[in-house]
Design a protein around this motif. Structure first.
Motif, PDB file in Angstrom:
ATOM      1  N   SER A   1       0.742  -1.262   0.109  1.00  0.00           N
ATOM      2  CA  SER A   1       0.098  -0.108  -0.069  1.00  0.00           C
ATOM      3  C   SER A   1       1.055   1.197  -0.076  1.00  0.00           C
ATOM      4  N   ALA A   2       2.124   1.307   0.491  1.00  0.00           N
ATOM      5  CA  ALA A   2       2.904   2.361   0.801  1.00  0.00           C
ATOM      6  C   ALA A   2       3.527   2.607  -0.849  1.00  0.00           C
ATOM      7  N   VAL A   3       3.599   1.275  -1.571  1.00  0.00           N
ATOM      8  CA  VAL A   3       4.351   1.444  -2.933  1.00  0.00           C
ATOM      9  C   VAL A   3       3.239   2.209  -3.717  1.00  0.00           C
ATOM     10  N   LEU A   4       1.964   1.690  -3.606  1.00  0.00           N
ATOM     11  CA  LEU A   4       0.775   2.196  -4.161  1.00  0.00           C
ATOM     12  C   LEU A   4       0.916   4.018  -4.182  1.00  0.00           C
ATOM     13  N   ARG A   5       0.808   4.076  -3.187  1.00  0.00           N
ATOM     14  CA  ARG A   5       0.762   5.679  -2.615  1.00  0.00           C
ATOM     15  C   ARG A   5       1.902   6.177  -3.199  1.00  0.00           C
ATOM     16  N   ALA A   6       3.165   5.863  -3.124  1.00  0.00           N
ATOM     17  CA  ALA A   6       4.315   6.579  -3.709  1.00  0.00           C
ATOM     18  C   ALA A   6       4.109   6.667  -5.307  1.00  0.00           C
ATOM     19  N   LEU A   7       3.832   5.649  -5.824  1.00  0.00           N
ATOM     20  CA  LEU A   7       3.460   5.803  -7.308  1.00  0.00           C
ATOM     21  C   LEU A   7       2.392   6.758  -7.569  1.00  0.00           C
ATOM     22  N   ALA A   8       1.359   6.905  -6.800  1.00  0.00           N
ATOM     23  CA  ALA A   8       0.374   7.715  -6.935  1.00  0.00           C
ATOM     24  C   ALA A   8       0.902   9.185  -6.872  1.00  0.00           C
ATOM     25  N   ALA A   9       1.979   9.267  -6.134  1.00  0.00           N
ATOM     26  CA  ALA A   9       2.318  10.637  -5.867  1.00  0.00           C
ATOM     27  C   ALA A   9       3.383  11.199  -6.849  1.00  0.00           C
ATOM     28  N   PHE A  10       3.898  10.281  -7.706  1.00  0.00           N
ATOM     29  CA  PHE A  10       4.982  10.612  -8.395  1.00  0.00           C
ATOM     30  C   PHE A  10       4.889  11.904  -9.229  1.00  0.00           C
ATOM     31  N   PRO A  11       5.880  12.697  -9.417  1.00  0.00           N
ATOM     32  CA  PRO A  11       5.750  13.871 -10.257  1.00  0.00           C
ATOM     33  C   PRO A  11       5.474  13.706 -11.659  1.00  0.00           C
ATOM     34  N   PHE A  12       4.700  14.575 -12.071  1.00  0.00           N
ATOM     35  CA  PHE A  12       4.504  14.479 -13.679  1.00  0.00           C
ATOM     36  C   PHE A  12       3.939  13.503 -14.447  1.00  0.00           C
ATOM     37  N   LEU A  13       4.184  12.451 -13.929  1.00  0.00           N
ATOM     38  CA  LEU A  13       3.771  11.134 -14.443  1.00  0.00           C
ATOM     39  C   LEU A  13       3.137  10.107 -13.359  1.00  0.00           C
TER      40      LEU A  13
END
Length: 424
Positions: free
Chosen positions: A162-174
């Motif tokens: 779930s932390a990985v999911l959130r991190a990818l969701a907050a990725f800048p620009f893409l």
């Protein structure tokens, strides 16, 4: 539900375990939190029992006898995603079997398992073994058994996948998504799952596992976009990550012991994490609407992917420093230290010795070997370098290339890395 049970909670310091501990306490139960590290749980006001399930001591029913005597049953949330075969067997089979054997006749066994365990991965095999262990312990009506196979579990905080999911969701620009983002999920919230686990202590559902998930089914792309919107971030184009590249990153995660970045996690994802159920828990649309995002959520999301990057950066620093210490010609550094009065051979031998030490630190960092010890070794070495060079060559503080000044941001980087290294 009858109040006042004495519940033994295995895996109490984990992501879901903590939710169960809070839910049980709020419901008026006496919960004993069993975990390898108990200091945080004690600070949170829980009764604790320290037990490293991988230790052979806990593979005997006699070790659990005193604890189990007054218990009404166990909720088992303990589990490993990655580890050695011996660790998997200990956590999923040997230690739980011993505890189940020590419980009074008629106790409840509530096991949190996982969907997708038909896959051919060490994780899936261990989960199957864990289910079989619970089934054997409940044979002939000895204990009441309920096995819940949960799919993706999210929470107000974030841990593991779930932390990985959130991190990818907050990725800048893409917005990176694995493959084409077509993998399907029906996530549930850890708080709702905890309530379901508590309710299961009143049930006896027998050996048939119960799939447990939320009411909403979303693709990985949809779930990532929904998570991004919940963080208060504007939509961005998605960036498909080809699965061969994802597997390569998974192998790197295996080598670095980087938790959810692993080939096992990818294999489970590809096998499927959907938990079809006739009695679903609240879905993502419901539990995301229950609370607003906080700045801490966004901080965590943006910092999460920086953790392995910071570790790799420090690893590269010690690797290059070590190689230079071993192989750089003395003429490249002896002129800077000419004013120390030390013999050139002494300075050269010191450079070689510290080079070996630097390489050892690079290896420890890469393998994530004893993170706390490795942190202190780095901090002491940087401090020692700085103090020693200040004593014998103070002019290096005025070096235009920042020979000693660079140690200050390195120390700050070390402190930041240590502060982020609190997941487990």
């Amino acid at each position: 539900m009858t109040d006042g049970k004495h519940i033994l909670l295995l895996g109490a310091d984990g992501f879901i375990g903590r939710y169960v501990a809070y839910a049980a306490r709020a419901a008026g139960h006496r919960v004993t939190c069993v975990a390898r590290r108990t200091s945080a749980l004690k600070a949170l006001g829980f009764d604790t029992f320290q037990a490293d399930l991988t230790a052979e001591k806990w593979h005997s029913a006699s070790s659990w006898k005193d604890l189990a005597r007054t218990a009404h049953g166990v909720i088992n949330c303990a589990g490993l995603l990655t580890g050695s075969p011996a660790a998997f067997a200990a956590v999923h089979e040997h230690a739980p079997a011993a505890l189940y054997d020590a419980l009074p006749h008629g106790s409840f066994l509530t096991l949190l398992s996982a969907t997708g365990i038909e896959a051919e991965t060490p994780f899936a095999e261990a989960r199957r073994t864990g289910e079989l262990t619970a089934k054997l312990a409940s044979e002939n009506g000895r204990h009441r058994l309920t096995i819940l196979r949960a799919g993706l579990v999210l929470g107000d905080g974030a841990y593991g996948g779930s932390a990985v999911l959130r991190a990818l969701a907050a990725f800048p620009f893409l917005m990176p998504v694995l493959g084409r983002g077509k993998h399907r999920f029906n996530p549930c919230h850890a708080e709702d799952l905890a309530q379901r686990l508590l309710a299961a202590t009143e049930e006896d559902n027998g050996p048939q596992p119960i799939p447990t998930g939320g009411a909403d089914t979303l693709t990985l792309k949809e779930l990532t976009a929904t998570t991004r919107a919940h963080l208060g971030l504007r939509p961005v184009p998605s960036l498909p990550i080809p699965m061969p590249l994802a597997r390569l990153l998974g192998r790197l995660g295996d080598a670095m012991r980087a938790g959810p970045f692993s080939t096992t996690a990818l294999a489970q994802l590809e096998h499927g994490v959907l938990a079809p159920t006739s009695t679903p828990l609240p879905g993502a649309s419901a539990f995301l609407a229950r609370r607003p995002p906080t700045p801490a959520d966004l901080w965590h999301a943006r910092l999460y992917l920086l953790r392995p990057l910071l570790r790799l950066t420090l690893c590269l620093l010690w690797l290059v420093s070590g190689l230079l210490g071993l192989f750089a010609p003395p003429a490249s550094y002896l002129p800077d230290l000419a004013t120390t009065g030390l013999p050139p051979d002494t300075l050269t031998n010191a450079a070689r010795a510290f080079g070996l030490l630097d390489l050892a630190l690079a290896a420890a960092l890469f393998r994530n070997w004893r993170p706390r010890l490795t942190f202190w070794a780095q901090a002491l070495l940087i401090t020692g370098y700085t103090a020693g060079l200040t004593a014998i060559a103070p002019h290096l503080w005025l070096d235009p290339y920042g020979a000693l000044l660079k140690n200050l941001p390195i120390l700050a980087l070390l402190l930041t890395t240590r502060a982020l290294d609190t997941e487990r």
